[in-house]
Structure formats: C-alpha cells, structure tokens
Design a protein around this motif. Structure first.
Motif, mmCIF file in Angstrom:
data_model
loop_
_atom_site.group_PDB
_atom_site.id
_atom_site.type_symbol
_atom_site.label_atom_id
_atom_site.label_comp_id
_atom_site.label_asym_id
_atom_site.label_seq_id
_atom_site.Cartn_x
_atom_site.Cartn_y
_atom_site.Cartn_z
ATOM 1 N N THR A 29 40.570 109.895 52.124
ATOM 2 C CA THR A 29 40.478 108.506 52.562
ATOM 3 C C THR A 29 40.503 108.417 54.089
ATOM 4 O OG1 THR A 29 41.556 107.749 50.543
ATOM 5 C CG2 THR A 29 41.567 106.229 52.411
ATOM 6 N N PRO A 101 39.161 102.900 47.934
ATOM 7 C CA PRO A 101 39.937 104.091 48.298
ATOM 8 C C PRO A 101 41.239 104.127 47.503
ATOM 9 C CG PRO A 101 39.186 102.897 50.251
ATOM 10 C CD PRO A 101 38.921 102.018 49.063
ATOM 11 N N PRO A 102 41.773 105.303 47.220
ATOM 12 C CA PRO A 102 41.252 106.593 47.642
ATOM 13 C C PRO A 102 40.239 107.200 46.671
ATOM 14 C CG PRO A 102 43.361 106.924 46.584
ATOM 15 C CD PRO A 102 43.107 105.435 46.584
#
Length: 196
Positions: A29, A101-102
């Motif tokens: 990320t 994300p992640p």
C-alpha cells in the motif's frame, strides 16, 4: 518465563506469519507492489529473509495468502432467494476488494506477476480464483433449480459474463463500476441468459 513453561514454537511461528502478511500488505500500500521487496517485508516484520523463504517461494505468494486470508473472513456468497440481489451484493464486494487498499493494490500486482510466474499463476487459480468461481457457479445452480434461470443456461459462461467486466476494468485501470452500473450489468446478463 516465570511459570517455567517454554514458549510454544507453533504460536511463535503463527505470530511471525501474521506479522509477515501484515507487513507485505502495508508495504504494498505504501510503496506499490513492485517496490515491496522480500527484504523490506522481512525488515518490517522483524524476521529474516530465510524465515520468509521457508514458508513462501516469492513475494507474490506472500501477498496472495494475505489477500486470501482477508477475503475468507468476509461473508460467503449470499443466498437470499433473489439471485439479482445476491449478485449485486457479491459483485459490489468484489469491486471494493479490487479498488480498496491494502488488498486492491496487492491483487493488481499479483495479476501482473502471474503473466510471467507460472507457479504463482497456478497458486492464484487454485487458491483464489477456482474456489470463488465454484461458489458463484453453485449460487447460479441454485437459482436455476429454483426457476430463476433456464435449465439450459450455461453457468460457466454466466460466471464469466458477470465477473469478466469487473476484472477487465481493474486490469486496464479504468474507473470501477458504480453500484448502479453493476445493477445494469446484472440485468443485461440475466436477460441474455433468458432469466425469468
């Protein structure tokens, strides 16, 4: 330890495994898939590279396990008795996975890497794709048995028609479908399948 009992190696290994999976997702990320190296994952998790390579053959394998663990914890394919509603719920969850994300950045990196890593490609198919295709197909089978889809509906093709556009947009980095667009997609595919 004060009670005289030595540490449990299995627990220590599980703690290290979880630290590695979390570090891999965090680094992916923060830095992007390409720059999240095994060395950086080991340093972030507080383990050696040797420990990582004892459990996984590659960075992609680490991230695949991390993604799969996170997704397995989510609800299974819903079955409320309304196929279109269940598809909307499930397909919107897939879009969130692909874009948030992640997990989204990690999965995008894995999808790129499987183009030249045959072992990772097989693992993605076996661990991630095939079980989810089977779950979707099983839900469509129930809908067919309940009369929501015709008896001659090609369920394997149906899974690809529903989910292919989501992956197409993700792979080409096009904007993801909105919930409204997903509902439209489902309506079109249901009509193409001859749904009642």
């Amino acid at each position: 330890m004060s009670n005289g009992v030595p540490p449990n190696p299995a627990r220590r290994s599980e703690r290290s495994r979880q630290a590695i999976l979390a570090a891999a997702l965090d680094l992916c990320t923060e830095k992007g898939y390409a720059r999240a190296t095994v060395e950086a994952i080991a340093a972030r998790a507080g383990v050696s590279k040797k420990t990582i390579y004892r459990w996984w053959p590659s960075k992609g394998a680490i991230l695949l396990e991390a993604i799969n663990n996170a997704v397995v914890m989510t609800t299974p394919f819903p079955d409320t008795g309304d196929l279109a509603a269940d598809l909307r719920t499930q397909m919107n969850a897939v879009v969130r996975l692909l874009t948030t994300p992640p997990l989204g950045p990690a999965y995008a990196g894995i999808l790129t890497e499987i183009q030249y890593d045959d072992e990772l490609c097989r693992a993605v198919q076996d661990v991630f794709i095939t079980p989810r295709v089977q779950a979707a197909r099983a839900r469509l089978c129930i809908a067919r048995d309940q009369g929501e889809l015709p008896l001659d509906a090609d369920l394997d093709l149906a899974v690809e028609l529903f989910y292919g556009p989501l992956y197409y947009r993700h792979t080409l980095r096009r904007p993801p479908y909105s919930p409204e667009r997903i509902a439209t997609l489902i309506d079109h595919v249901m009509r193409a399948l001859g749904a009642s």
